[in-house]
Scaffold this motif. Sequence first.
Motif, PDB file in Angstrom:
ATOM      1  N   ALA A 134      -9.934   5.031  -4.926  1.00  0.00           N
ATOM      2  CA  ALA A 134      -9.156   5.985  -4.131  1.00  0.00           C
ATOM      3  C   ALA A 134      -8.559   7.015  -5.069  1.00  0.00           C
ATOM      4  N   LEU A 135      -8.526   8.273  -4.634  1.00  0.00           N
ATOM      5  CA  LEU A 135      -8.007   9.363  -5.470  1.00  0.00           C
ATOM      6  C   LEU A 135      -6.773   9.976  -4.833  1.00  0.00           C
ATOM      7  N   SER A 136      -5.871  10.455  -5.679  1.00  0.00           N
ATOM      8  CA  SER A 136      -4.733  11.210  -5.163  1.00  0.00           C
ATOM      9  C   SER A 136      -5.237  12.546  -4.620  1.00  0.00           C
ATOM     10  N   TYR A 137      -4.443  13.124  -3.721  1.00  0.00           N
ATOM     11  CA  TYR A 137      -4.839  14.380  -3.077  1.00  0.00           C
ATOM     12  C   TYR A 137      -5.095  15.483  -4.104  1.00  0.00           C
ATOM     13  N   LEU A 138      -4.169  15.641  -5.073  1.00  0.00           N
ATOM     14  CA  LEU A 138      -4.320  16.696  -6.078  1.00  0.00           C
ATOM     15  C   LEU A 138      -5.543  16.463  -6.953  1.00  0.00           C
ATOM     16  N   CYS A 139      -5.814  15.192  -7.251  1.00  0.00           N
ATOM     17  CA  CYS A 139      -6.968  14.861  -8.089  1.00  0.00           C
ATOM     18  C   CYS A 139      -8.278  15.162  -7.354  1.00  0.00           C
ATOM     19  N   ALA A 140      -8.358  14.718  -6.085  1.00  0.00           N
ATOM     20  CA  ALA A 140      -9.564  14.979  -5.293  1.00  0.00           C
ATOM     21  C   ALA A 140      -9.787  16.479  -5.128  1.00  0.00           C
ATOM     22  N   ASN A 141      -8.693  17.208  -4.954  1.00  0.00           N
ATOM     23  CA  ASN A 141      -8.777  18.651  -4.784  1.00  0.00           C
ATOM     24  C   ASN A 141      -9.297  19.322  -6.057  1.00  0.00           C
ATOM     25  N   GLU A 142      -8.814  18.870  -7.209  1.00  0.00           N
ATOM     26  CA  GLU A 142      -9.233  19.461  -8.479  1.00  0.00           C
ATOM     27  C   GLU A 142     -10.686  19.131  -8.795  1.00  0.00           C
ATOM     28  N   LEU A 143     -11.102  17.894  -8.489  1.00  0.00           N
ATOM     29  CA  LEU A 143     -12.474  17.482  -8.779  1.00  0.00           C
ATOM     30  C   LEU A 143     -13.467  17.990  -7.732  1.00  0.00           C
ATOM     31  N   GLY A 144     -12.952  18.464  -6.592  1.00  0.00           N
ATOM     32  CA  GLY A 144     -13.819  18.985  -5.537  1.00  0.00           C
ATOM     33  C   GLY A 144     -14.616  17.908  -4.826  1.00  0.00           C
ATOM     34  N   VAL A 145     -14.005  16.735  -4.650  1.00  0.00           N
ATOM     35  CA  VAL A 145     -14.695  15.629  -3.979  1.00  0.00           C
ATOM     36  C   VAL A 145     -13.915  15.235  -2.738  1.00  0.00           C
ATOM     37  N   SER A 146     -14.577  14.471  -1.859  1.00  0.00           N
ATOM     38  CA  SER A 146     -13.937  14.024  -0.625  1.00  0.00           C
ATOM     39  C   SER A 146     -14.373  12.604  -0.309  1.00  0.00           C
ATOM     40  N   ILE A 199     -15.743   6.916  -3.297  1.00  0.00           N
ATOM     41  CA  ILE A 199     -14.370   7.290  -2.929  1.00  0.00           C
ATOM     42  C   ILE A 199     -14.078   6.766  -1.525  1.00  0.00           C
ATOM     43  N   CYS A 200     -13.131   5.830  -1.444  1.00  0.00           N
ATOM     44  CA  CYS A 200     -12.837   5.171  -0.161  1.00  0.00           C
ATOM     45  C   CYS A 200     -11.548   5.676   0.475  1.00  0.00           C
ATOM     46  N   GLY A 201     -10.736   6.401  -0.272  1.00  0.00           N
ATOM     47  CA  GLY A 201      -9.460   6.852   0.290  1.00  0.00           C
ATOM     48  C   GLY A 201      -8.866   8.007  -0.491  1.00  0.00           C
ATOM     49  N   ILE A 202      -8.078   8.827   0.202  1.00  0.00           N
ATOM     50  CA  ILE A 202      -7.307   9.921  -0.412  1.00  0.00           C
ATOM     51  C   ILE A 202      -5.845   9.651  -0.069  1.00  0.00           C
ATOM     52  N   TYR A 203      -4.993   9.584  -1.079  1.00  0.00           N
ATOM     53  CA  TYR A 203      -3.589   9.241  -0.844  1.00  0.00           C
ATOM     54  C   TYR A 203      -2.666  10.277  -1.471  1.00  0.00           C
ATOM     55  N   SER A 204      -1.402  10.181  -1.115  1.00  0.00           N
ATOM     56  CA  SER A 204      -0.388  11.078  -1.676  1.00  0.00           C
ATOM     57  C   SER A 204       0.137  10.514  -2.983  1.00  0.00           C
ATOM     58  N   ASP A 205       0.387  11.396  -3.934  1.00  0.00           N
ATOM     59  CA  ASP A 205       0.981  10.971  -5.202  1.00  0.00           C
ATOM     60  C   ASP A 205       1.596  12.176  -5.881  1.00  0.00           C
ATOM     61  N   ILE A 206       2.880  12.068  -6.242  1.00  0.00           N
ATOM     62  CA  ILE A 206       3.504  13.141  -7.020  1.00  0.00           C
ATOM     63  C   ILE A 206       4.046  12.582  -8.335  1.00  0.00           C
ATOM     64  N   THR A 207       3.605  11.359  -8.708  1.00  0.00           N
ATOM     65  CA  THR A 207       4.016  10.770  -9.987  1.00  0.00           C
ATOM     66  C   THR A 207       2.969  11.092 -11.046  1.00  0.00           C
ATOM     67  N   ASN A 208       3.386  11.071 -12.301  1.00  0.00           N
ATOM     68  CA  ASN A 208       2.466  11.240 -13.434  1.00  0.00           C
ATOM     69  C   ASN A 208       1.579  12.473 -13.307  1.00  0.00           C
ATOM     70  N   PRO A 263       0.810  -1.226   0.000  1.00  0.00           N
ATOM     71  CA  PRO A 263       0.000   0.000   0.000  1.00  0.00           C
ATOM     72  C   PRO A 263       0.844   1.278   0.000  1.00  0.00           C
ATOM     73  N   VAL A 264       0.229   2.342  -0.503  1.00  0.00           N
ATOM     74  CA  VAL A 264       0.803   3.680  -0.371  1.00  0.00           C
ATOM     75  C   VAL A 264       0.267   4.276   0.934  1.00  0.00           C
ATOM     76  N   THR A 265       0.694   5.489   1.259  1.00  0.00           N
ATOM     77  CA  THR A 265       0.214   6.157   2.468  1.00  0.00           C
ATOM     78  C   THR A 265      -1.116   6.857   2.181  1.00  0.00           C
ATOM     79  N   TYR A 266      -2.108   6.575   2.992  1.00  0.00           N
ATOM     80  CA  TYR A 266      -3.438   7.186   2.837  1.00  0.00           C
ATOM     81  C   TYR A 266      -3.629   8.263   3.901  1.00  0.00           C
ATOM     82  N   ALA A 267      -3.915   9.478   3.433  1.00  0.00           N
ATOM     83  CA  ALA A 267      -4.182  10.579   4.360  1.00  0.00           C
ATOM     84  C   ALA A 267      -5.559  10.430   4.985  1.00  0.00           C
TER      85      ALA A 267
END
Length: 756
Positions: free
Chosen positions: A513-525, A543-552, A497-501
């Motif tokens: 699960a969505l990356s933090y930047l993606c969830a922020n852009e789509l305005g979902v939680s 949406i079951c989780g928000i995680y960190s991602d700085i790839t792609n 697993p990755v780290t889930y905030a």
Amino acid sequence: MKKRILWNDIKGNRLLAVTTWLFMGISAFMFALTCFLFVSLLSSVDTLMEKAQTPDFLQMHTGEVSEAELVRFAEENHRVQKYQTLYFLNLENRSITMNGHSLAEGTQDNGVCVQSGSFDYLLDLENEIIRVSDGEIYVPVCYRQKYDLAVGKTVQIGENSFLIAGFLRDSQMNSMMASSKRFLVSSSDYERLKAAGSEEYLIEFLLQEGADINAFATEYTEAGLPSNGPAITKPLIRMMNALSDGLMILVILLVSVVLLLISMLCIRFTLLTQLEADRKEIGMLKAIGTSKGDIRQLYYLKFLALSGLGAVTGLLLAFVAQRFLSAQIQELYGASENGLMGFLTAFAGVALTEGILLLSVRRTLKRTEKVSAVEALTGRQGERKSEKGRLLSPQHLIVVLVIGLGIFMMIFPQNLLSTISSPRFVTYMGIGNGEIRLDLRQTDDIAGKTKQVEKLLAEDKEVERSVTLQTASCRVVLPDGTYTNLQVEQGSHTTFPVTYAEGEAPKEKNEIALSYLCANELGVSLGDELLLSIEETPQEYIICGIYSDITNGGKTAKAVYLPGDGPVIWSVFYVSLREGVEKNQWLSEYERILSESGISAKAVDIQEYVADTYGQTIREIRMAAWVAVAAAGLVMFVVVVLFTRLLVAKDRMDISLRKAIGFTGEDIKRGYFRGYLPVLLSGILLGMLSGNLLGEKLAGVLLKMLGATGFRFLIDYKTVGVCIPVLAVITVFCAILLGLKEIKNIRAFECCMGKE
């Protein structure tokens, strides 16, 4: 007259004057250095991006491209200023050798390209557009020191040999945080190398000034244009360029703020000490009719002079130091063309720093107005009695705060360093916490080759666990009915697993699960519904989780299952080996097996991946950490020496009396050491708690700007729990010994004579 009084006061209180100048100077130095580096970094990055004409929107794509559709879209879209499609030839790292150093173990995607004809230029070390001749190659500047390269040395790509004609700056891929690196060759050499690699497209748009990039990205997606790869925007490119050096500057800024707080405490302490010593003189001045304002001005003028001296000293030292610390910035991005702005910003930073310190002095001086002439002339015995019985006097509390803030200064950069250096840090990047990662990209029949690799891993007895994750591009249906593209990675996300905030990894087929930047852009939680269009069929996900991602590009998603047989963009395999298996040997053997099977997959040790990606950042934060340790140690040493000497001066008559009744100097010193124990222990405890708890929150704020959220320190307990406290104890005890040296000069008869 005032000048003479001022000069006599400074000469009569040299220790207090030097200490005040030191703290004002070091505060000015740190803030000026931060300003110099910050302006240099932003100016260098912006200059490089401006001269290279970095695209506002870049779509990486593997597969077929309809040039006519792209040209039509660009001509019809009013936001587009220029459009081009560039070719990037991905090469296997093991086929590249530079100056005898193979890139086989490198974690970057390396390839060759030709110079752009319209924008997105590759520049030389003078930031001029490169013109390359046949047989020559320009190498990314980040490899120059790493592989000890120089003009005239050779680069071997397969059977082809090239002469290094220079080094290039790539406004898109300069940072090691960018996963790809472009080598520049001539058009004929590119054609000659085509058979040695796999080609992908860089579809680039330069937009009109002020155009909305996000709106354009939506229009591109809705047009159904090629999108088999990550999309990257100019703001993200700028952030990636600035972040590696920017983290070091942010650490220095935080240390500067802490030093400013320490300086305020120490200058207040020295001023209160002087006011206490000058109590009778203040009373006499008031008794002969001197106004409160004039008395305050006499003291304020001295601090104003010391502030000016400290500001000039700090500014000059920062100007010298920034030349050394900005060398890496200039290597990667070129010299700043905004030197005057850097100096003016540093001057403003110094003025703000000294202004804050002088404001603190002014507030402290108001205490002189509360002392009446009669009270000042009759002594201060009542105050001394009131302080007896306190565990820690106000002066002791200042020393506690200084030690605590000093240890915070030491711990914070060390914790940030140990976190970024840890292999587990990749879980904040959107990468699973396995030992080895295999990437299958830019190849034909990815789905078929994915099954081949799965079979090989399943049959390998040295593999303890493995998981396959396949990425496909889906459309997200927005509330207004429009679409945006989303890269969804499907497979088991609980094995590595990755780290889930927030929340957890998807386990059910309708969870995502969505990356933090993606969830922020789509305005979902967490708990919201997301509508995906998969092969023109809408599918609801929770949406079951928000995680960190700085790839792609930082905008990704993870799901267990995607319906349909849509095309796979790439596949990733995470592997954990059995105990006792030699990792490097396994990697070499596996690359050979994959190569013999006709599978072009990149296998990397995740620990090496972290070192490669964050090597530059780690080196710079390590430098900042050592600067912080040295500065904190110096500050603690000076403060404790000053405090101890003032304490001895205040207790001179008591010390003389003790000597008269038979106490030795060593007996008296031991008493002072015992008195310091609660001060030292309280300061260490305060520093460790604030450094680990508050520091973690501050680091989380810094990394959240990149898209890494839910941050937790990965602490090196040996350094933080043992080395730093021991260093603090040694520093404080050495300072106490130096401060107590005056005790041997105090004679037993002084108490009988009634004088010092």
